[in-house]
Write an enzyme that holds these catalytic residues in place. Structure first.
Site, PDB file in Angstrom:
ATOM      1  N   LYS A 110       0.838  -1.213   0.000  1.00 24.82           N
ATOM      2  CA  LYS A 110       0.000   0.000   0.000  1.00 24.82           C
ATOM      3  C   LYS A 110       0.866   1.255   0.000  1.00 24.82           C
ATOM      4  CE  LYS A 110      -4.319  -1.818   0.725  1.00 24.82           C
ATOM      5  NZ  LYS A 110      -5.236  -2.529   1.584  1.00 24.82           N
ATOM      6  N   LYS A 192      -3.561 -11.129  -7.509  1.00 25.35           N
ATOM      7  CA  LYS A 192      -4.868 -11.365  -6.876  1.00 25.35           C
ATOM      8  C   LYS A 192      -5.889 -10.321  -7.341  1.00 25.35           C
ATOM      9  CE  LYS A 192      -4.652  -8.623  -2.725  1.00 25.35           C
ATOM     10  NZ  LYS A 192      -4.705  -8.399  -1.332  1.00 25.35           N
ATOM     11  N   LYS A 195      -9.529  -4.431  -5.790  1.00 25.34           N
ATOM     12  CA  LYS A 195     -10.309  -3.283  -6.268  1.00 25.34           C
ATOM     13  C   LYS A 195      -9.418  -2.132  -6.711  1.00 25.34           C
ATOM     14  CE  LYS A 195     -11.390  -3.009  -1.531  1.00 25.34           C
ATOM     15  NZ  LYS A 195     -12.465  -3.545  -0.756  1.00 25.34           N
TER      16      LYS A 195
HETATM   17  P1  AMP Z   1     -10.423  -5.976   2.062  1.00 28.70           P
HETATM   18  O1  AMP Z   1     -11.254  -5.553   0.921  1.00 28.70           O
HETATM   19  O2  AMP Z   1      -8.986  -5.833   1.828  1.00 28.70           O
HETATM   20  O3  AMP Z   1     -10.906  -5.367   3.362  1.00 28.70           O
HETATM   21  O4  AMP Z   1     -10.620  -7.543   2.195  1.00 28.70           O
HETATM   22  C1  AMP Z   1     -11.734  -8.137   2.818  1.00 28.70           C
HETATM   23  C2  AMP Z   1     -11.578  -9.634   2.872  1.00 28.70           C
HETATM   24  O5  AMP Z   1     -11.525 -10.184   1.550  1.00 28.70           O
HETATM   25  C3  AMP Z   1     -10.297 -10.120   3.563  1.00 28.70           C
HETATM   26  O6  AMP Z   1     -10.591 -11.253   4.349  1.00 28.70           O
HETATM   27  C4  AMP Z   1      -9.391 -10.474   2.424  1.00 28.70           C
HETATM   28  O7  AMP Z   1      -8.450 -11.444   2.780  1.00 28.70           O
HETATM   29  C5  AMP Z   1     -10.372 -11.006   1.401  1.00 28.70           C
HETATM   30  N1  AMP Z   1      -9.878 -10.852   0.019  1.00 28.70           N
HETATM   31  C6  AMP Z   1      -9.511  -9.705  -0.603  1.00 28.70           C
HETATM   32  N2  AMP Z   1      -9.116  -9.944  -1.877  1.00 28.70           N
HETATM   33  C7  AMP Z   1      -9.243 -11.286  -2.072  1.00 28.70           C
HETATM   34  C8  AMP Z   1      -9.010 -12.157  -3.195  1.00 28.70           C
HETATM   35  N3  AMP Z   1      -8.583 -11.697  -4.373  1.00 28.70           N
HETATM   36  N4  AMP Z   1      -9.260 -13.479  -3.036  1.00 28.70           N
HETATM   37  C9  AMP Z   1      -9.728 -13.959  -1.847  1.00 28.70           C
HETATM   38  N5  AMP Z   1      -9.961 -13.199  -0.764  1.00 28.70           N
HETATM   39  C10 AMP Z   1      -9.728 -11.875  -0.858  1.00 28.70           C
END
Ligand code: AMP
Ligand code: TRP
Length: 325
Positions: A110, A192, A195
């Site tokens: 980040k 991965k 967003k």
């Molecule tokens: P965040 O949007 O970073 O707050 O992520 C929310 C949840 O989604 C967390 O548990 C992340 O580990 C999971 N996550 C985010 N991106 C991925 C992805 N590409 N594949 C699987 N899990 C994800």
């Protein structure tokens, strides 16, 4: 067991967030005490628009509900409404080695992405995350693979606190799925799904059916033409097979058989249909949201009241142990 998890209300949750995290929350509700948080204090560590934050919080709550979180059973609340999160984070910061925070992959990524926004909150992000879970004496944390390192730190902070101040916390374990814990980008299946990447790499839970179809039809696939799962040689098709399998309940082997002799186009068309149908309740909930804001606010308020009782008790215990009262 007490389960805790959270997602940042950044307004555009995608299939990775759903398959890696939220989807596994649903069955956990059956026999566990679950606390699901909307972690707005984490969302403000990267650039954001204050005018959109409240709307994003409501949308994230709508996603939790559309996915099947039952507000009668599980606690759903907004992190910043419980002041003890920030308070416990401060206390835990005093036992957190700086070096470990600087080494965190997410901090490095980040900081690289937002070079003019490298704030102390971004560095301390994993300590606040540890406070989130420990405040409720959480024992297990269902998340995607990218959060594993943060949970390791959480465990070591729990252990250190216990050693220094007396047994208080359990060391929370991470619950990471074998399949779905890392959904890959549609345009670059070596990265991965995220967003912060270009929109066509990512299927958002509120995407319109025609956008979903377009994104899937143009997803990067591999050379060759067989629908075969092979993560090293065919990462594009393997990622699409994983998504197909998780949303349809069929195994990848079953899908390989079903699509034997068919081409990538036919496979993608079928996958697009599966995704569009699966996400229909999410689009519906988003539409309903405008008329149901009061209902969602009520759920969040009830969740807050329930969370507050636990948070207050833990904080009192922590302060006593640390000699602050
Ligand atoms: P965040 O949007 O970073 O707050 O992520 C929310 C949840 O989604 C967390 O548990 C992340 O580990 C999971 N996550 C985010 N991106 C991925 C992805 N590409 N594949 C699987 N899990 C994800
Ligand atoms: N850091 C998590 C993410 O980016 C979100 C989060 C904050 C979280 N606090 C948490 C997840 C506590 C699980 C438990 O996805």
């Amino acid at each position: 067991m007490r389960i805790f998890s959270g997602i940042r209300p950044t307004g555009d949750l995608h299939l990775g967030n759903y398959l890696g995290a939220i989807k596994q929350w649903i069955p956990l509700q059956q026999i566990n005490e679950c606390v699901f948080c909307i972690v707005d204090l984490h969302a403000i560590t990267t650039p954001y628009d204050p005018k959109k934050l409240q709307k994003n919080i409501l949308e994230t709550t709508a996603i939790y509900l559309a996915a099947g979180i039952n507000p009668e059973k599980s606690i759903i609340f907004v992190q910043s409404q419980i002041k003890e999160h920030a308070e416990l984070a401060w206390l835990l910061e005093t036992i957190t080695p700086m070096g470990e925070l600087k080494r965190m992959t997410q901090f490095k990524e980040k900081s690289e992405q937002h070079k003019d926004y490298i704030n102390a909150g971004l560095l301390n992000y994993p300590v606040l995350m540890a406070a989130d879970v420990l405040l409720y004496k959480g024992e297990a944390v269902p998340v995607g693979k990218d959060q594993e390192q943060h949970i390791e730190l959480m465990r070591s902070l729990a252990k250190k606190f216990n050693q220094k101040f007396g047994q208080t916390f359990k060391e929370p374990e991470s619950l990471i799925l074998k399949e779905g814990s890392k959904i890959m980008s549609l345009t670059d299946p070596k990265k991965k799904m995220s967003k912060s990447d270009e929109p066509k790499s990512c299927i958002f839970l509120f995407d319109a059916p025609e956008d979903i179809t377009k994104k899937i039809m143009s997803a990067t696939t591999d050379s060759g033409k067989d629908i075969k799962y092979n993560i090293t040689k065919k990462s594009g098709i393997s990622n699409l097979l994983t998504i197909y399998s998780l949303l349809s309940g069929k195994t990848t082997q079953e899908l390989e058989k079903e699509f034997k002799g068919k081409n990538y186009g036919e496979f993608k068309k079928s996958l697009a249909e599966v995704v569009v149908n699966y996400l229909e309740p999410f689009r519906r909930k988003q539409k309903e949201l405008a008329s149901r804001e009061a209902y969602i606010q009520e759920i969040l308020k009830k969740g807050q009241d329930r969370a507050q009782i636990i948070a207050k008790a833990t904080m009192q215990e922590v302060k006593e142990k640390m000699g602050l009262v």
